[in-house]
Design a protein around this motif. Structure first.
Motif, PDB file in Angstrom:
ATOM      1  N   GLU A 106       0.828  -1.194   0.000  1.00 10.49           N
ATOM      2  CA  GLU A 106       0.000   0.000   0.000  1.00 10.49           C
ATOM      3  C   GLU A 106       0.870   1.255   0.000  1.00 10.49           C
ATOM      4  OE1 GLU A 106      -1.937  -0.655   3.669  1.00 10.49           O
ATOM      5  OE2 GLU A 106      -3.163  -2.335   2.945  1.00 10.49           O
ATOM      6  N   ARG A 107       2.109   1.093   0.453  1.00 10.47           N
ATOM      7  CA  ARG A 107       3.030   2.226   0.590  1.00 10.47           C
ATOM      8  C   ARG A 107       4.449   1.693   0.488  1.00 10.47           C
ATOM      9  NH1 ARG A 107       3.629   4.845   6.503  1.00 10.47           N
ATOM     10  NH2 ARG A 107       5.609   5.950   6.257  1.00 10.47           N
ATOM     11  N   VAL A 108       5.351   2.502  -0.042  1.00 11.01           N
ATOM     12  CA  VAL A 108       6.751   2.086  -0.141  1.00 11.01           C
ATOM     13  C   VAL A 108       7.654   3.127   0.515  1.00 11.01           C
ATOM     14  CG1 VAL A 108       6.502   0.645  -2.185  1.00 11.01           C
ATOM     15  CG2 VAL A 108       6.994   3.071  -2.458  1.00 11.01           C
ATOM     16  N   VAL A 109       8.680   2.619   1.182  1.00 15.57           N
ATOM     17  CA  VAL A 109       9.739   3.459   1.729  1.00 15.57           C
ATOM     18  C   VAL A 109      11.031   2.984   1.083  1.00 15.57           C
ATOM     19  CG1 VAL A 109      11.013   4.158   3.793  1.00 15.57           C
ATOM     20  CG2 VAL A 109       8.533   3.770   3.924  1.00 15.57           C
ATOM     21  N   VAL A 110      11.688   3.876   0.350  1.00 10.41           N
ATOM     22  CA  VAL A 110      12.922   3.512  -0.341  1.00 10.41           C
ATOM     23  C   VAL A 110      14.110   4.067   0.436  1.00 10.41           C
ATOM     24  CG1 VAL A 110      14.209   3.580  -2.500  1.00 10.41           C
ATOM     25  CG2 VAL A 110      11.711   3.612  -2.546  1.00 10.41           C
ATOM     26  N   MET A 111      15.053   3.177   0.750  1.00  9.99           N
ATOM     27  CA  MET A 111      16.272   3.573   1.444  1.00  9.99           C
ATOM     28  C   MET A 111      17.409   3.739   0.446  1.00  9.99           C
ATOM     29  SD  MET A 111      15.309   3.706   4.588  1.00  9.99           S
ATOM     30  CE  MET A 111      16.918   3.878   5.361  1.00  9.99           C
ATOM     31  N   GLU A 112      18.226   4.746   0.682  1.00 10.11           N
ATOM     32  CA  GLU A 112      19.378   5.019  -0.177  1.00 10.11           C
ATOM     33  C   GLU A 112      20.497   5.582   0.698  1.00 10.11           C
ATOM     34  OE1 GLU A 112      21.825   5.891  -3.614  1.00 10.11           O
ATOM     35  OE2 GLU A 112      20.190   4.493  -3.220  1.00 10.11           O
ATOM     36  N   ARG A 113      21.607   4.840   0.782  1.00 10.37           N
ATOM     37  CA  ARG A 113      22.761   5.254   1.592  1.00 10.37           C
ATOM     38  C   ARG A 113      22.366   5.553   3.023  1.00 10.37           C
ATOM     39  NH1 ARG A 113      26.091   9.205  -2.649  1.00 10.37           N
ATOM     40  NH2 ARG A 113      26.340   7.625  -4.293  1.00 10.37           N
ATOM     41  N   GLY A 114      21.500   4.725   3.562  1.00 12.62           N
ATOM     42  CA  GLY A 114      21.142   4.843   4.970  1.00 12.62           C
ATOM     43  C   GLY A 114      20.093   5.872   5.304  1.00 12.62           C
ATOM     44  N   ALA A 115      19.522   6.530   4.294  1.00  8.52           N
ATOM     45  CA  ALA A 115      18.503   7.553   4.529  1.00  8.52           C
ATOM     46  C   ALA A 115      17.258   7.243   3.704  1.00  8.52           C
ATOM     47  CB  ALA A 115      19.041   8.938   4.171  1.00  8.52           C
ATOM     48  N   VAL A 116      16.143   7.871   4.073  1.00  6.85           N
ATOM     49  CA  VAL A 116      14.896   7.690   3.331  1.00  6.85           C
ATOM     50  C   VAL A 116      14.933   8.573   2.094  1.00  6.85           C
ATOM     51  CG1 VAL A 116      12.396   7.959   3.373  1.00  6.85           C
ATOM     52  CG2 VAL A 116      13.580   7.097   5.395  1.00  6.85           C
ATOM     53  N   ALA A 117      14.839   7.939   0.917  1.00 10.70           N
ATOM     54  CA  ALA A 117      14.874   8.671  -0.345  1.00 10.70           C
ATOM     55  C   ALA A 117      13.484   8.872  -0.935  1.00 10.70           C
ATOM     56  CB  ALA A 117      15.758   7.942  -1.355  1.00 10.70           C
ATOM     57  N   PHE A 118      12.526   8.041  -0.525  1.00  7.04           N
ATOM     58  CA  PHE A 118      11.146   8.161  -1.008  1.00  7.04           C
ATOM     59  C   PHE A 118      10.245   7.495   0.008  1.00  7.04           C
ATOM     60  CE2 PHE A 118       7.329   6.595  -3.065  1.00  7.04           C
ATOM     61  CZ  PHE A 118       6.931   7.666  -3.850  1.00  7.04           C
ATOM     62  N   ASP A 119       9.083   8.082   0.242  1.00  3.70           N
ATOM     63  CA  ASP A 119       8.089   7.505   1.148  1.00  3.70           C
ATOM     64  C   ASP A 119       6.716   7.894   0.605  1.00  3.70           C
ATOM     65  OD1 ASP A 119       6.389   6.676   3.168  1.00  3.70           O
ATOM     66  OD2 ASP A 119       7.492   7.653   4.792  1.00  3.70           O
ATOM     67  N   GLY A 120       6.016   6.912   0.017  1.00  2.29           N
ATOM     68  CA  GLY A 120       4.715   7.255  -0.540  1.00  2.29           C
ATOM     69  C   GLY A 120       4.082   6.117  -1.298  1.00  2.29           C
ATOM     70  N   ASP A 121       3.181   6.471  -2.216  1.00  4.56           N
ATOM     71  CA  ASP A 121       2.421   5.493  -2.987  1.00  4.56           C
ATOM     72  C   ASP A 121       3.329   4.789  -3.999  1.00  4.56           C
ATOM     73  OD1 ASP A 121       0.704   4.845  -5.569  1.00  4.56           O
ATOM     74  OD2 ASP A 121      -0.677   4.909  -3.872  1.00  4.56           O
ATOM     75  N   PRO A 122       3.198   3.456  -4.149  1.00  8.03           N
ATOM     76  CA  PRO A 122       4.062   2.752  -5.108  1.00  8.03           C
ATOM     77  C   PRO A 122       3.913   3.247  -6.536  1.00  8.03           C
ATOM     78  CG  PRO A 122       2.601   1.196  -3.947  1.00  8.03           C
ATOM     79  CD  PRO A 122       2.366   2.546  -3.379  1.00  8.03           C
ATOM     80  N   PHE A 123       2.700   3.622  -6.949  1.00  8.01           N
ATOM     81  CA  PHE A 123       2.514   4.109  -8.313  1.00  8.01           C
ATOM     82  C   PHE A 123       3.232   5.437  -8.544  1.00  8.01           C
ATOM     83  CE2 PHE A 123      -1.100   1.165  -8.078  1.00  8.01           C
ATOM     84  CZ  PHE A 123      -0.919   0.469  -9.264  1.00  8.01           C
TER      85      PHE A 123
END
Length: 292
Positions: free
Chosen positions: A218-235
């Motif tokens: 329902e939601r994605v959180v993308v990690m990049e180099r130890g930090a949150v790079a995206f937090d929201g709807d997968p689409f």
């Protein structure tokens, strides 16, 4: 059960020449009953982060709050491991290749281990083990057998039952489909989705498979180099090709196929999650056009 990750930083091998920052100032809030996927390439910090949710790792800085339980950095030698038992009962963690954690003589005894560790009586542990084994669909004829005599898929279900037997409110699954064929992957993820609804769980999925994420999250959180790079709807994530490329992710197959078909069929609805849904839409479109 809500989860709040607040300004969490984590350093491996702290105060040594090999010190390395795995997480830096991470903030994520997860409401009760959510189904959230954590993504990121190898080394991005996603697995390190979810290990904070049941106290396997404790922050170097910041805190994790799970309902009314707070986890901070260890500041005194007398900080007791036992103080995390209530958290570990409420947050179940299923590792990649969970079948590697099996150790008891029988399936039943293996699944009983968690409840007994959290204080259940022998009778209570057995009752919970049986309920969990039924939930994961393992036939009763297998319960008295050694878990090492089972197939790989059956062993994985035993390991999952061992986590469920402790009756967690949150289930964290780290690459749960690793090593499975496409049918096994679909069955395993369908199992977790069913368990989420039947048990009213908060489900956190760590995955590198974008098709699985689009289908179930329902939601994605993308990690990049130890930090949150995206937090929201997968689409919203997967429609942004530049962002997907910069985060070293892949576009799910169904969205690639939809883009390829658009010159023929025009604009395809953006909310199609699976190849089967795309095929159904194309069939319906052709019927309307009189081509079928």
């Amino acid at each position: 059960m809500p989860i709040s990750i607040e300004e969490v930083t984590y350093l491996y091998q702290l105060n040594t020449p090999f010190e390395r920052t795995a997480l830096r100032d991470v903030n994520v809030s997860i409401p009760s009953g959510a189904l959230v996927a954590f993504l990121g390439h190898t080394g991005s910090g996603k697995s390190t982060l979810v290990q904070h949710l049941n106290g396997l790792l404790r922050p170097t800085k910041g805190r994790v709050v799970v309902d009314d339980i707070e986890v901070r950095a260890i500041t005194k030698r007398r900080d007791k491991k036992e103080s995390l038992l209530p958290l570990r009962r409420r947050v179940g963690l299923v590792f990649q290749y969970p079948e590697h954690q099996l150790f008891e003589e029988t399936v039943e005894r293996d699944v009983m281990f968690g409840p007994r560790n959290f204080g259940a009586t022998e009778a209570e542990a057995k009752e919970r083990a049986h309920a969990a084994l039924r939930l994961v669909g393992l036939d009763e004829s297998l319960w008295t057998r050694s878990p090492f005599d089972l197939s790989g898929g059956q062993m994985r279900r035993v390991a999952i039952a061992g986590v469920l037997a402790s009756r967690p409110d949150v289930l964290v699954v780290d690459e749960p489909t690793a090593g499975l064929d496409p049918l096994g992957r679909r069955d395993m993820l369908s199992l977790f989705k069913r368990l989420k609804h039947e048990l009213d769980l908060t489900l956190i999925l760590v995955s590198h498979d974008m098709d699985d994420v689009l289908t179930y999250a329902e939601r994605v959180v993308v990690m990049e180099r130890g930090a949150v790079a995206f937090d929201g709807d997968p689409f919203d994530l997967f429609r942004d090709e530049a962002l997907v490329t910069s985060l070293q992710l892949d576009v799910p197959n169904v969205l690639r196929m939809a883009q390829a078909f658009e010159p023929t069929f025009g604009t395809i609805p953006p909310a199609l999650r699976t190849e089967a849904e795309l095929a159904d839409w194309i069939a319906l479109h052709l019927r309307k056009e009189g081509s079928l």
